[in-house]
Design an enzyme around this catalytic site. Sequence first.
Site, short mmCIF file in Angstrom:
data_model
loop_
_atom_site.label_atom_id
_atom_site.label_comp_id
_atom_site.label_asym_id
_atom_site.label_seq_id
_atom_site.Cartn_x
_atom_site.Cartn_y
_atom_site.Cartn_z
N ARG A 6 -12.87 -3.88 -7.14
CA ARG A 6 -12.65 -4.59 -5.88
C ARG A 6 -13.95 -4.64 -5.08
NH1 ARG A 6 -8.76 -2.15 -1.17
NH2 ARG A 6 -10.57 -0.78 -0.94
N TYR B 20 -11.45 1.65 10.64
CA TYR B 20 -12.61 2.05 9.85
C TYR B 20 -12.99 1.08 8.74
CZ TYR B 20 -8.82 4.03 7.00
OH TYR B 20 -7.67 4.21 6.27
N LYS B 21 -12.25 0.04 8.53
CA LYS B 21 -12.59 -0.93 7.49
C LYS B 21 -13.45 -2.04 8.10
CE LYS B 21 -8.32 0.01 4.91
NZ LYS B 21 -8.88 0.79 3.80
N ASP C 27 1.16 -4.77 8.49
CA ASP C 27 -0.01 -3.90 8.36
C ASP C 27 -1.24 -4.81 8.26
OD1 ASP C 27 -2.09 -2.25 7.43
OD2 ASP C 27 -0.72 -0.97 6.31
N PHE D 77 0.85 -1.19 0.00
CA PHE D 77 0.00 0.00 0.00
C PHE D 77 0.88 1.24 0.00
CE2 PHE D 77 -2.96 3.12 1.93
CZ PHE D 77 -3.93 3.06 0.95
#
Length: 408
Positions: free
Chosen positions: A367, A220-221, A195, A124
């Site tokens: 995605r 938040y995911k 991560d 990322f």
Amino acid sequence: MTRADVQALDREDLFAPLRNAFEIPEGVIYLDGNSLGPMQGATRRHVADVVSQQWGEGLIRSWNTHDWIDLPTKIAGKIEGLIGVPKGTVAVCDSTSINLFKVLAAALHARPSRRVILSERNNFPTDLHIAQGLIDLLADGYELRTVATDELADAINDEVAVVLLTEVNYRTGRRLDMAELTRLAHAGGALTIWDLAHSAGAFKVELAAANVDFAVGCGYKFLNGGPGAPAFAYVAPQHIKDLRQPITGWFGHATPFNFVDDYAPAPSIERMRVGTPPILSLAALDSALDIFDGVDMLALRAKADRLFEIFSSVVVPECPELELVTPLAPNQRGSQIAFRFEEAYAGVQALIAQNVIGDFRTPDIMRFGLTPLYLSHEDVWQAAHVLVKVMRDRLWDQPAYRVRAKVV
């Protein structure tokens, strides 16, 4: 697989009672929980109470009367259970990027004779950016070395101080072998940072069993804590005592309310904290995490695998223009399914217009998050058929769907 088949699966679904906890708009199939988890009704009500009562009526007294001061520690305890680590090893604070900066600096300090940070070439971007920024700041001959995924094992040598990896790739959903890569890193004398942005809350994570040194993750995911929710950092017990993190704010002090001039780090994981906790966003995350109480993460993962099989079985045979880039083997993927398509952005916009919300990742990835807490088997079956229609009828082929928004 027919609609009757998926409806039969839904009748046996252990997680069906949890669906109503989430406030997803009527008629929307939400396949973007791996980017932003949806809101729970309990979270909305709790945050409203914190605003109106705890802040509105309690004012500053609520740091004590409502225990705001220990809210990060309370939340950390909930996250520790989700990532397989002992009590007192997680700090909830700041953002994933800031926490990565802190643990990366600490890891480099713990390996003073080595100068290489090793990472995956398609990691990322923010993880790579943080490493680049820290290297520039230190100006001491450090190097960020990135290699292809399949070259990671061979790239670990006596120059490497830290192996910095994301367990689940944000584009493809490919899942790395955390335990094996950590073992190889340690055999080469390096430390590891993982991560967990696409891991925590998606499936059973076992950091302690894998002997991981450091980890970071967001709220938040899959944890559904709301946009920009506080993040977390894990430090293995053996590293806490000598941890040197560079942002030495007052909430990481051993005695913050003594207001002394000289910094002395807290003797615990609290030394990872920096500034005043953001109580409103912490309150949302605290409430959101309650839904995991009693959830069998292995059963959750089993459902995610069924959702993957349903989606892929519908789309792959009907849409040859879509290239499945997520591994088929369950142990090699996270809780998402992704396809490569030249007009991926337009394809996602066309889906959103049909009330199926997925997302796009540059340059050409469509995605879809497969989040079992609130997605039914029929939701995923229906979404897959909408995608087939979008592709078959070229619904994506409209100029308006090619106009990029600021956030994609």
